[in-house]
Scaffold this active site. Sequence first.
Site, PDB file in Angstrom:
ATOM      1  N   PHE A  28       0.868  -1.188   0.000  1.00  0.00           N
ATOM      2  CA  PHE A  28       0.000   0.000   0.000  1.00  0.00           C
ATOM      3  C   PHE A  28       0.900   1.232   0.000  1.00  0.00           C
ATOM      4  CE2 PHE A  28      -2.664   3.054   2.450  1.00  0.00           C
ATOM      5  CZ  PHE A  28      -3.899   2.907   1.826  1.00  0.00           C
ATOM      6  N   GLY A  29       0.934   1.952  -1.120  1.00  0.00           N
ATOM      7  CA  GLY A  29       1.878   3.052  -1.266  1.00  0.00           C
ATOM      8  C   GLY A  29       1.232   4.408  -1.124  1.00  0.00           C
ATOM      9  N   THR A  58       2.327   6.816   1.913  1.00  0.00           N
ATOM     10  CA  THR A  58       3.293   7.717   2.542  1.00  0.00           C
ATOM     11  C   THR A  58       4.447   8.058   1.602  1.00  0.00           C
ATOM     12  OG1 THR A  58       2.772   6.750   4.680  1.00  0.00           O
ATOM     13  CG2 THR A  58       4.849   7.937   4.536  1.00  0.00           C
ATOM     14  N   GLY A  70       3.582  12.342   5.536  1.00  0.00           N
ATOM     15  CA  GLY A  70       3.183  11.180   6.334  1.00  0.00           C
ATOM     16  C   GLY A  70       1.766  11.396   6.830  1.00  0.00           C
ATOM     17  N   SER A  71       1.632  12.077   7.976  1.00  0.00           N
ATOM     18  CA  SER A  71       0.297  12.352   8.520  1.00  0.00           C
ATOM     19  C   SER A  71      -0.541  13.160   7.528  1.00  0.00           C
ATOM     20  CB  SER A  71       0.419  13.135   9.831  1.00  0.00           C
ATOM     21  OG  SER A  71       1.177  12.404  10.759  1.00  0.00           O
ATOM     22  N   THR A 126       5.332  -1.255   3.721  1.00  0.00           N
ATOM     23  CA  THR A 126       5.311  -2.623   4.244  1.00  0.00           C
ATOM     24  C   THR A 126       5.098  -3.616   3.095  1.00  0.00           C
ATOM     25  OG1 THR A 126       4.410  -1.835   6.320  1.00  0.00           O
ATOM     26  CG2 THR A 126       4.107  -4.183   5.848  1.00  0.00           C
ATOM     27  N   GLN A 184       9.476  -5.644  32.458  1.00  0.00           N
ATOM     28  CA  GLN A 184       9.823  -5.379  33.861  1.00  0.00           C
ATOM     29  C   GLN A 184       9.743  -6.672  34.687  1.00  0.00           C
ATOM     30  OE1 GLN A 184      10.865  -2.398  34.350  1.00  0.00           O
ATOM     31  NE2 GLN A 184      11.314  -2.535  36.526  1.00  0.00           N
ATOM     32  N   GLY A 241      12.797  -8.697  34.315  1.00  0.00           N
ATOM     33  CA  GLY A 241      14.064  -8.137  34.794  1.00  0.00           C
ATOM     34  C   GLY A 241      15.096  -8.108  33.674  1.00  0.00           C
ATOM     35  N   GLU A 297      -0.425   3.836  10.134  1.00  0.00           N
ATOM     36  CA  GLU A 297      -1.879   3.909   9.872  1.00  0.00           C
ATOM     37  C   GLU A 297      -2.506   5.021  10.717  1.00  0.00           C
ATOM     38  OE1 GLU A 297      -4.095   0.542   8.872  1.00  0.00           O
ATOM     39  OE2 GLU A 297      -2.342  -0.630   8.282  1.00  0.00           O
TER      40      GLU A 297
HETATM   41  P1  FAD Z   1       4.833  12.889  10.601  1.00  0.00           P
HETATM   42  O1  FAD Z   1       3.537  12.975   9.904  1.00  0.00           O
HETATM   43  O2  FAD Z   1       5.942  13.770  10.171  1.00  0.00           O
HETATM   44  O3  FAD Z   1       4.548  13.127  12.160  1.00  0.00           O
HETATM   45  C1  FAD Z   1       5.590  13.445  13.092  1.00  0.00           C
HETATM   46  C2  FAD Z   1       4.925  13.790  14.435  1.00  0.00           C
HETATM   47  O4  FAD Z   1       4.080  14.937  14.249  1.00  0.00           O
HETATM   48  C3  FAD Z   1       4.030  12.669  14.954  1.00  0.00           C
HETATM   49  O5  FAD Z   1       4.123  12.621  16.363  1.00  0.00           O
HETATM   50  C4  FAD Z   1       2.625  13.130  14.554  1.00  0.00           C
HETATM   51  O6  FAD Z   1       1.619  12.589  15.395  1.00  0.00           O
HETATM   52  C5  FAD Z   1       2.770  14.632  14.726  1.00  0.00           C
HETATM   53  N1  FAD Z   1       1.781  15.378  13.910  1.00  0.00           N
HETATM   54  C6  FAD Z   1       1.712  15.491  12.563  1.00  0.00           C
HETATM   55  N2  FAD Z   1       0.670  16.238  12.200  1.00  0.00           N
HETATM   56  C7  FAD Z   1       0.037  16.609  13.354  1.00  0.00           C
HETATM   57  C8  FAD Z   1      -1.115  17.393  13.661  1.00  0.00           C
HETATM   58  N3  FAD Z   1      -1.881  17.939  12.700  1.00  0.00           N
HETATM   59  N4  FAD Z   1      -1.450  17.564  14.975  1.00  0.00           N
HETATM   60  C9  FAD Z   1      -0.708  16.977  15.956  1.00  0.00           C
HETATM   61  N5  FAD Z   1       0.389  16.233  15.730  1.00  0.00           N
HETATM   62  C10 FAD Z   1       0.754  16.048  14.444  1.00  0.00           C
HETATM   63  N6  FAD Z   1       2.886   4.032   4.913  1.00  0.00           N
HETATM   64  C11 FAD Z   1       2.275   3.534   3.813  1.00  0.00           C
HETATM   65  O7  FAD Z   1       1.753   4.281   2.986  1.00  0.00           O
HETATM   66  N7  FAD Z   1       2.242   2.184   3.588  1.00  0.00           N
HETATM   67  C12 FAD Z   1       2.805   1.304   4.451  1.00  0.00           C
HETATM   68  O8  FAD Z   1       2.739   0.089   4.209  1.00  0.00           O
HETATM   69  C13 FAD Z   1       3.481   1.798   5.605  1.00  0.00           C
HETATM   70  N8  FAD Z   1       4.121   0.940   6.445  1.00  0.00           N
HETATM   71  C14 FAD Z   1       4.915   1.467   7.442  1.00  0.00           C
HETATM   72  C15 FAD Z   1       5.739   0.622   8.178  1.00  0.00           C
HETATM   73  C16 FAD Z   1       6.608   1.136   9.154  1.00  0.00           C
HETATM   74  C17 FAD Z   1       7.510   0.220   9.895  1.00  0.00           C
HETATM   75  C18 FAD Z   1       6.607   2.536   9.407  1.00  0.00           C
HETATM   76  C19 FAD Z   1       7.528   3.136  10.446  1.00  0.00           C
HETATM   77  C20 FAD Z   1       5.780   3.376   8.704  1.00  0.00           C
HETATM   78  C21 FAD Z   1       4.932   2.860   7.702  1.00  0.00           C
HETATM   79  N9  FAD Z   1       4.154   3.696   6.901  1.00  0.00           N
HETATM   80  C22 FAD Z   1       3.496   3.203   5.804  1.00  0.00           C
HETATM   81  C23 FAD Z   1       4.169   5.136   7.109  1.00  0.00           C
HETATM   82  C24 FAD Z   1       3.360   5.594   8.317  1.00  0.00           C
HETATM   83  O9  FAD Z   1       1.996   5.482   8.048  1.00  0.00           O
HETATM   84  C25 FAD Z   1       3.811   7.017   8.655  1.00  0.00           C
HETATM   85  O10 FAD Z   1       5.115   6.913   9.205  1.00  0.00           O
HETATM   86  C26 FAD Z   1       2.856   7.718   9.597  1.00  0.00           C
HETATM   87  O11 FAD Z   1       1.647   8.026   8.964  1.00  0.00           O
HETATM   88  C27 FAD Z   1       3.438   9.007  10.186  1.00  0.00           C
HETATM   89  O12 FAD Z   1       3.990   9.817   9.174  1.00  0.00           O
HETATM   90  P2  FAD Z   1       5.470  10.392   9.365  1.00  0.00           P
HETATM   91  O13 FAD Z   1       6.343   9.263   9.762  1.00  0.00           O
HETATM   92  O14 FAD Z   1       5.815  11.169   8.156  1.00  0.00           O
HETATM   93  O15 FAD Z   1       5.368  11.369  10.629  1.00  0.00           O
END
Ligand code: FAD
Length: 383
Positions: free
Chosen positions: A123-124, A126, A131-132, A158, A336, A339, A363
């Site tokens: 699933f592509g 990010t 990200g968010s 993933t 914990q 230990g 997600e």
């Molecule tokens: P960011 O969005 O940069 O967030 C950084 C911090 O800012 C976080 O604490 C976040 O909560 C906070 N933040 C951001 N915006 C706000 C807001 N508006 N208000 C408050 N806080 C905020 N993605 C895919 O598409 N397909 C996959 O298969 C997939 N698999 C993954 C597998 C792994 C092991 C990992 C680590 C990630 C995977 N991801 C995948 C991506 C994952 O969904 C993103 O990492 C996630 O959505 C967060 O995006 P980011 O890492 O860019 O963090």
Amino acid sequence: MNLELDEEQTAVRQLAKDFVDREITPHVVEWDRAESVERGIVKKLGALGFLGLTIDEEYGGSGGDHLAYCLVTEELGRGDSSVRGIVSVSLGLVAKTVAAHGTEEQKREWLPRLTSGEALGCFGLTEPGTGSDAGNLITRAVADGGDYVINGSKMFITNGTWADVVLLFARTNDTPGHKGVSAFLVPTDTPGLTRRTVHGKLGLRGQATAELVLEDVRVPASAMLGAEGKGFSIAMSALAKGRMSVAAGCVGIAQAALDAAVGYAKEREQFGKPIAHYQLVQELLSDIAVDVDAARLLTWRVADLIDRGEQFATAASQAKLFASEAAVRCANNALQVFGGYGYIDEYPVGKLVRDARVMTLYEGTSQIQKLIIGRALTGISAF
Ligand code: FAD
């Protein structure tokens, strides 16, 4: 909501439990150290029908309801989150989305292969810069004759290095935000698509996580899933159901933490007695047990809502938020109890801590889940 499992649900749960104890648990440490689960596990998951749960038999699926899907996911999460993720993504995010939005031709092309494990999906969504805020993705698909030409990159995908097809989200027009995003089914052997393994993960080390780079990747217009411009809503509805699956995986982690901690507390002696005799150790165990049950009930509620055709998205965010935070707490409490032995990988709980941690991130992070729940409560989008 009926909390009794029916015969079919009980049977599928037992099937998954036996599979985990036989095919996964004995290899967990080895796979974690090798940074790869054994690839043959995909076909084994397919053979048991675990990659086809909730998909119609007509398309090679094994049927079943969402509670059965939760039960299997929970068991797989108890065994190894890296294996659980294979199913949550290939079935939960890709096959189920093709089943919901695909044309007859797309369903016939992909579902029998995805559900049997002959093909794997990823699933592509990010990207390195989004990200968010996924709706602002910049990967672009430009119409060219009867085709689309795609350029961009995807991060943390993933199953990425193993997958045969990527459900890819790309911008098809310049409208800012999520409105111009469309979904495509792109075979991973399409010229111009390259994949790089993401190494050095804290947890889920056995899982094939990739960065995808797309340079002039040409796909026919028939590769578009759903209507043009509907990609973001397709992604969001896939993720809403996906959150139930992540939550179920978290219940599995929490249950594994409980089983390990209770077992160890009854065996390990200090000050002349098993440590289970000490009230502060019992406090750790009881905290884990309450988290396990609360997370499980929230997760099963989502399955029940989906199966009854009710609104479930907010409940899925609640379950994912609580279960992921609970999995981190439970794994940490179990460590914990162990230990110093909890800190080395011959014992299971250190890996549970590492695997649990990502559940609060992907997600939708915990903060994003809170914003979804807050929006449902107030009607105000605070993103
Ligand atoms: P960011 O969005 O940069 O967030 C950084 C911090 O800012 C976080 O604490 C976040 O909560 C906070 N933040 C951001 N915006 C706000 C807001 N508006 N208000 C408050 N806080 C905020 N993605 C895919 O598409 N397909 C996959 O298969 C997939 N698999 C993954 C597998 C792994 C092991 C990992 C680590 C990630 C995977 N991801 C995948 C991506 C994952 O969904 C993103 O990492 C996630 O959505 C967060 O995006 P980011 O890492 O860019 O963090």
